[in-house]
Each structure stands twice: as structure tokens, then as C-alpha cells.
Design a protein around this motif. Structure first.
Motif, PDB file in Angstrom:
ATOM      1  N   LYS A 150      14.573  -2.792   6.556  1.00 33.36           N
ATOM      2  CA  LYS A 150      15.123  -1.434   6.388  1.00 33.36           C
ATOM      3  C   LYS A 150      14.304  -0.641   5.378  1.00 33.36           C
ATOM      4  O   LYS A 150      14.300  -0.928   4.184  1.00 33.36           O
ATOM      5  CB  LYS A 150      16.590  -1.534   5.953  1.00 33.36           C
ATOM      6  CG  LYS A 150      17.262  -0.167   5.793  1.00 33.36           C
ATOM      7  CD  LYS A 150      17.461   0.524   7.130  1.00 33.36           C
ATOM      8  CE  LYS A 150      17.964   1.956   6.971  1.00 33.36           C
ATOM      9  NZ  LYS A 150      16.911   2.938   6.697  1.00 33.36           N
ATOM     10  N   LEU A 151      13.639   0.357   5.920  1.00 38.22           N
ATOM     11  CA  LEU A 151      12.878   1.285   5.078  1.00 38.22           C
ATOM     12  C   LEU A 151      13.843   2.051   4.182  1.00 38.22           C
ATOM     13  O   LEU A 151      14.924   2.428   4.626  1.00 38.22           O
ATOM     14  CB  LEU A 151      12.139   2.274   5.996  1.00 38.22           C
ATOM     15  CG  LEU A 151      11.329   3.372   5.332  1.00 38.22           C
ATOM     16  CD1 LEU A 151      10.013   2.833   4.820  1.00 38.22           C
ATOM     17  CD2 LEU A 151      11.073   4.519   6.321  1.00 38.22           C
ATOM     18  N   ASP A 152      13.456   2.266   2.926  1.00 43.21           N
ATOM     19  CA  ASP A 152      14.231   3.155   2.067  1.00 43.21           C
ATOM     20  C   ASP A 152      13.828   4.571   2.473  1.00 43.21           C
ATOM     21  O   ASP A 152      12.900   5.165   1.920  1.00 43.21           O
ATOM     22  CB  ASP A 152      13.902   2.872   0.594  1.00 43.21           C
ATOM     23  CG  ASP A 152      14.667   3.778  -0.352  1.00 43.21           C
ATOM     24  OD1 ASP A 152      15.221   4.791   0.124  1.00 43.21           O
ATOM     25  OD2 ASP A 152      14.685   3.480  -1.547  1.00 43.21           O
TER      26      ASP A 152
ATOM     27  N   GLN B 129       0.805  -1.228   0.000  1.00 41.37           N
ATOM     28  CA  GLN B 129       0.000   0.000   0.000  1.00 41.37           C
ATOM     29  C   GLN B 129       0.839   1.280   0.000  1.00 41.37           C
ATOM     30  O   GLN B 129       0.291   2.368  -0.149  1.00 41.37           O
ATOM     31  CB  GLN B 129      -0.915   0.006   1.239  1.00 41.37           C
ATOM     32  CG  GLN B 129      -2.019  -1.031   1.191  1.00 41.37           C
ATOM     33  CD  GLN B 129      -3.075  -0.665   0.146  1.00 41.37           C
ATOM     34  OE1 GLN B 129      -3.497   0.463   0.070  1.00 41.37           O
ATOM     35  NE2 GLN B 129      -3.457  -1.636  -0.662  1.00 41.37           N
ATOM     36  N   CYS B 130       2.143   1.158   0.190  1.00 39.36           N
ATOM     37  CA  CYS B 130       3.001   2.355   0.225  1.00 39.36           C
ATOM     38  C   CYS B 130       3.039   2.989  -1.164  1.00 39.36           C
ATOM     39  O   CYS B 130       3.426   2.334  -2.134  1.00 39.36           O
ATOM     40  CB  CYS B 130       4.412   1.957   0.665  1.00 39.36           C
ATOM     41  SG  CYS B 130       5.615   3.280   0.416  1.00 39.36           S
ATOM     42  N   PRO B 131       2.667   4.264  -1.302  1.00 37.06           N
ATOM     43  CA  PRO B 131       2.636   4.870  -2.637  1.00 37.06           C
ATOM     44  C   PRO B 131       4.017   5.089  -3.256  1.00 37.06           C
ATOM     45  O   PRO B 131       4.111   5.293  -4.463  1.00 37.06           O
ATOM     46  CB  PRO B 131       1.932   6.218  -2.393  1.00 37.06           C
ATOM     47  CG  PRO B 131       2.083   6.504  -0.948  1.00 37.06           C
ATOM     48  CD  PRO B 131       2.180   5.183  -0.257  1.00 37.06           C
TER      49      PRO B 131
ATOM     50  N   CYS C  46       3.042  11.933   4.551  1.00 37.55           N
ATOM     51  CA  CYS C  46       2.402  10.644   4.286  1.00 37.55           C
ATOM     52  C   CYS C  46       2.456   9.783   5.542  1.00 37.55           C
ATOM     53  O   CYS C  46       3.401   9.862   6.315  1.00 37.55           O
ATOM     54  CB  CYS C  46       3.120   9.928   3.140  1.00 37.55           C
ATOM     55  SG  CYS C  46       2.455   8.284   2.785  1.00 37.55           S
ATOM     56  N   GLY C  47       1.416   8.971   5.731  1.00 43.01           N
ATOM     57  CA  GLY C  47       1.411   7.995   6.823  1.00 43.01           C
ATOM     58  C   GLY C  47       0.523   6.822   6.416  1.00 43.01           C
ATOM     59  O   GLY C  47      -0.057   6.158   7.278  1.00 43.01           O
ATOM     60  N   ARG C  48       0.446   6.589   5.108  1.00 42.61           N
ATOM     61  CA  ARG C  48      -0.433   5.548   4.569  1.00 42.61           C
ATOM     62  C   ARG C  48      -0.150   4.179   5.208  1.00 42.61           C
ATOM     63  O   ARG C  48      -1.062   3.434   5.540  1.00 42.61           O
ATOM     64  CB  ARG C  48      -0.227   5.479   3.045  1.00 42.61           C
ATOM     65  CG  ARG C  48      -0.928   4.342   2.345  1.00 42.61           C
ATOM     66  CD  ARG C  48      -2.384   4.616   2.156  1.00 42.61           C
ATOM     67  NE  ARG C  48      -3.055   3.547   1.429  1.00 42.61           N
ATOM     68  CZ  ARG C  48      -4.379   3.383   1.420  1.00 42.61           C
ATOM     69  NH1 ARG C  48      -5.161   4.214   2.082  1.00 42.61           N
ATOM     70  NH2 ARG C  48      -4.930   2.404   0.743  1.00 42.61           N
TER      71      ARG C  48
HETATM   72  S1  SF4 Z   1       5.012   7.082   5.086  1.00 43.21           S
HETATM   73 FE1  SF4 Z   1       4.076   6.758   3.062  1.00 43.21          FE
HETATM   74  S2  SF4 Z   1       5.823   6.798   1.639  1.00 43.21           S
HETATM   75 FE2  SF4 Z   1       6.667   6.491   3.700  1.00 43.21          FE
HETATM   76  S3  SF4 Z   1       6.823   4.282   3.958  1.00 43.21           S
HETATM   77 FE3  SF4 Z   1       4.832   4.883   4.804  1.00 43.21          FE
HETATM   78  S4  SF4 Z   1       3.386   4.634   3.108  1.00 43.21           S
HETATM   79 FE4  SF4 Z   1       5.448   4.658   2.242  1.00 43.21          FE
END
Ligand code: SF4
Ligand code: SF4
Length: 401
Positions: free
Chosen positions: A297-299, A276-278, A316-318
Motif C-alpha cells: 500500500k502506497l502512502d 529511490q522514492c524522494p 513525480c514518476g521517479r
Molecule cells: S511518484 Fe515519486 S513520490 Fe510518488 S511513490 Fe513514486 S517516486 Fe515516490
């Protein structure tokens, strides 16, 4: 001191706060493997720091500078936070020269401080050891930071559910939804630190705009969550739908211990946030080694760039919204039947995952409850977009300063 005998809540074993934290399984170490030394981090080296200092290019630097403030409600939160911070810096009360005549038992003091945290409005409170690796080496202004404290009292503030559920996760209201929680935490932690200094104990708040600490590690160490695939700490009752701040102190306290609610296993089989991350910033594969520990590890540059350049909203906080550990409008009584097992919790979360799929990841209130206006500051004016995602300027009026 005689009257203390009536303060049973400070001496008994009753759960403190509304959420059933006393049923959580406590473990001696974090559930993610730590195999090396965790180095202290410089806040300027974070993706937001690099954006601010122009390392990611001029456009990102320019957009970062106005990120929160380009939406008027974000600007209002920013202003108020700034005003309160400046006032605190000007008028910070000293540590009283003599200790107050109160019990010295760390357990009693811990229960007292946790009761205070809830009284001030925190949704959850935990106490952990303060690891120096969780203290920034330098802040954004390049100032060397020191935090010679033994403990961190961590407060969590849940984001406001009715608004958060009505947003898709990257609209204009997303940043203000975070700041609304930051603002509460600012007042709660500063009040707590001020009070502790009046009792004669060293205490310093670490909160929005003056964070001394990297909050993920501090939240983990206070037994308030586990590392998730999103790269942030997830709480078993709130998911990742919260913001955190803390009070650092040398008051002798009892730490809560780490928790294990089976998240490492759950996240290894779930990829909802990654799907779901845009921006595609969340990994779909296994954990990798980073700064001495294994994690997904998040990019963070890709995530940060999306936050900064978001043209359809603000930040963003999807991922935190759609993670099934965030059960919309969850209440403590939903856990009345919980037997303390991870199986029960995982079934509870599976049920939310099934609802998400049935709703196609769109909460029903997204169709009806968006109360905020679609505004953006452009060249000193507020412009209104008449259709979401289409940047048509249909109305212009001078910016109110
Ligand atoms: S905040 Fe938004 S862009 Fe960042 S990891 Fe979460 S969904 Fe993805
Ligand atoms: S969405 Fe799934 S994989 Fe991502 S953090 Fe939540 S439980 Fe873990």
C-alpha cells in the motif's frame, strides 16, 4: 462476407502487436490475493480529489489547481485535451440502429479490435471483463457514474523513452511526459469508441479528464500486468513506463486472462523503488490488506503531496523510471530468445538492476539530453531558474496567453 476468407489474421493464432504477449503465462485469477469485496471508489476521495477540495490545506489546494498548468508545456497539453474533450462532448456520434454485417464470433471481433488498437498507435492492447468495482461511484464534479458494460478494451501508451530517460523523474518534463501519452490515448480510445458505435455496438471511452474507471484494476483485469510494490500495475515489457485508457463496450469479446510473470516474488525481494522514492511513500515491508485485497500500500497522500508541492519540477514518476522492469529503450526483438519462462525474464531484469547500480541510478543521457527549459509560472509570469534546485529568478517576461 466472401472477402472475409482472406482476412487470415482475424482467424489464425498469430500474435497481435509487436511485443511477445503470446508467450505470457495466463492464469485464472490475479496473482495478488483478493480476500474480500472490493468497494467502488469515489474520485473525490482520491488524494488528488482531497487536494482539490482543500482537505489537505490551502497551500496544497492552491498548488494542485495550477499543478500541470504552471509549466507551459503542461498547460499546452491541458488546453488541447480540454478542447478535444469539449468537442467530443458536443458531437458524440450515436450507436447505429443496425449492426454492421460483420462476423459475430467474439474471437474474430477481439482480434479485429486489437488490430485496430495497434493501428491507432497503442503499444499494447488487452481485453478484460469490466468489474463494477473498477468504475468510480462519482467523478470529481460529484456526478454519479454508471458504466453498464461487460468488457474493457485497454490500450497502453509508452512514455517517450528518449525524454523519459534524460529526466531524473521529478523535473518539469515529467508531467508533460505523462500528458503526451494521455493525449495519444485520448485520440485512440475516442476513435475506437466512435468506430464501434458506427458498427452498431455500445462503446464509451474512459480516458484523461473523463476517466470512468480506476485504471489499475482495469489494466490488471485485461491481462496487461501484475500489482507491483509501487502500488500500480507493472507490465513485463514496459515496466510501469506507460499510461492507460480504455473503451468500455457490450460487443461480445474474448477476454485475455490474467498474467503471471513472477512479479509478486520479484517485488517481495526488491526495494529499488522504495529506496529511490524522494518522499518515502513506498513501503519496504510485506503486503497489507487494503479494500479487500493484499497489496503493497502506497502512502498515496505523501506521494500526492510531493507531486503537488514539488519545487524542483512538476509532479513525480521517479519510481517508475528506476524500476528495473523499465529497461531503457527496450525493443520487442530483445525478447526473441525468451523461452516464456519467468526465470529468463527475471535474469533480464536483474541485468538492468546491475546497470542501474553501476550508473548510480542516473541514466547516461541525463548528462546530455535535457532539451526542456526550466520554467515556472509565478504570479502570471514565466520565470526561469538558472540553476536546478536553486530557485533564482534570472529572467522574467510576460506570460503568453
Ligand atoms: S511518484 Fe515519486 S513520490 Fe510518488 S511513490 Fe513514486 S517516486 Fe515516490
Ligand atoms: S523497483 Fe523492484 S520492488 Fe519496486 S516495483 Fe520495481 S521490481 Fe518491484
Amino acid at each position: 462476407m466472401e472477402r472475409l476468407k482472406y482476412r487470415d489474421i482475424l482467424y489464425d493464432d498469430r500474435q497481435i502487436g509487436l511485443w511477445p504477449t503470446d508467450k505470457l503465462k495466463r492464469v485464472p485469477k490475479p496473482t495478488n490475493d483478493i480476500v474480500g469485496t472490493i468497494e467502488r471508489r469515489d474520485e473525490r476521495e482520491s488524494p488528488f480529489g482531497k487536494s482539490l477540495f482543500g482537505e489537505y490545506g490551502e497551500e496544497i489546494q492552491r498548488e494542485f489547481m495550477r499543478m500541470t498548468r504552471r509549466y507551459p508545456l503542461g498547460a499546452s497539453f491541458w488546453d488541447m485535451t480540454d478542447i478535444v474533450n469539449n468537442a467530443i462532448l458536443r458531437k458524440r456520434n450515436p450507436v447505429a440502429p443496425e449492426r454492421a454485417p460483420i462476423p459475430e464470433d467474439p474471437r474474430v471481433l477481439s482480434r479485429h479490435i486489437k488490430m485496430l488498437g495497434h493501428f491507432l498507435g497503442a503499444d499494447l492492447v488487452g481485453i478484460g471483463p469490466l468489474s463494477q468495482s473498477a468504475v468510480y461511484s462519482h467523478n470529481m464534479k460529484g456526478r454519479e457514474l454508471e458504466a453498464p458494460f461487460k468488457y474493457a478494451i485497454v490500450l497502453l501508451a509508452r512514455k517517450y523513452e528518449p525524454t523519459w530517460n534524460a529526466a531524473n523523474g521529478w523535473e518539469e518534463i515529467v508531467d508533460p511526459a505523462s500528458f503526451q501519452a494521455y493525449q495519444r490515448l485520448l485520440m485512440q480510445t475516442e476513435t475506437m469508441a466512435n468506430y464501434m458505435r458506427r458498427l452498431g455496438f455500445e462503446a464509451e471511452a474512459s480516458n484523461m479528464n473523463r476517466y470512468l474507471t480506476l485504471m489499475p484494476q482495469v489494466v490488471l483485469d485485461a491481462g496487461l500486468g501484475e500489482v507491483s510494490r509501487m502500488g500500480i500495475i507493472l507490465n513485463p515489457f514496459l515496466g510501469a513506463n506507460f499510461k492507460a485508457a480504455c473503451v468500455l463496450t457490450n460487443m461480445e469479446l474474448e477476454v485475455d486472462g490474467y498474467i503471471d510473470f513472477g512479479l509478486q516474488d520479484y517485488c517481495s525481494k526488491c526495494t529499488v523503488c522504495a529506496q529511490q522514492c524522494p518522499s518515502g511513500a513506498i513501503p519496504r515491508g510485506p503486503k497489507t490488506l487494503y479494500n479487500g485485497y493484499y497489496t503493497w500500500k502506497l502512502d498515496s497522500k505523501t506521494c500526492s503531496d510531493f507531486d503537488v508541492l514539488n519545487k524542483e519540477g512538476c509532479v513525480c514518476g521517479r519510481c517508475t523510471k528506476v524500476c528495473p522492469w523499465h529497461v531503457p529503450f527496450a525493443e520487442p526483438r530483445d525478447f526473441d530468445a525468451w523461452d516464456g519462462s519467468n526465470e529468463w525474464l527475471h535474469k533480464y531484469v536483474d541485468a538492468q538492476k546491475a546497470r542501474l547500480v553501476a550508473e548510480n541510478y542516473v541514466h547516461p543521457t541525463e548528462a546530455t539530453d535535457k532539451w526542456w527549459f526550466q520554467l515556472d509560472e509565478q504570479d502570471g509570469k514565466l520565470v526561469f531558474y538558472d540553476e536546478r534546485n536553486e530557485q533564482k529568478v534570472c529572467k522574467e517576461y510576460p506570460l503568453q496567453r
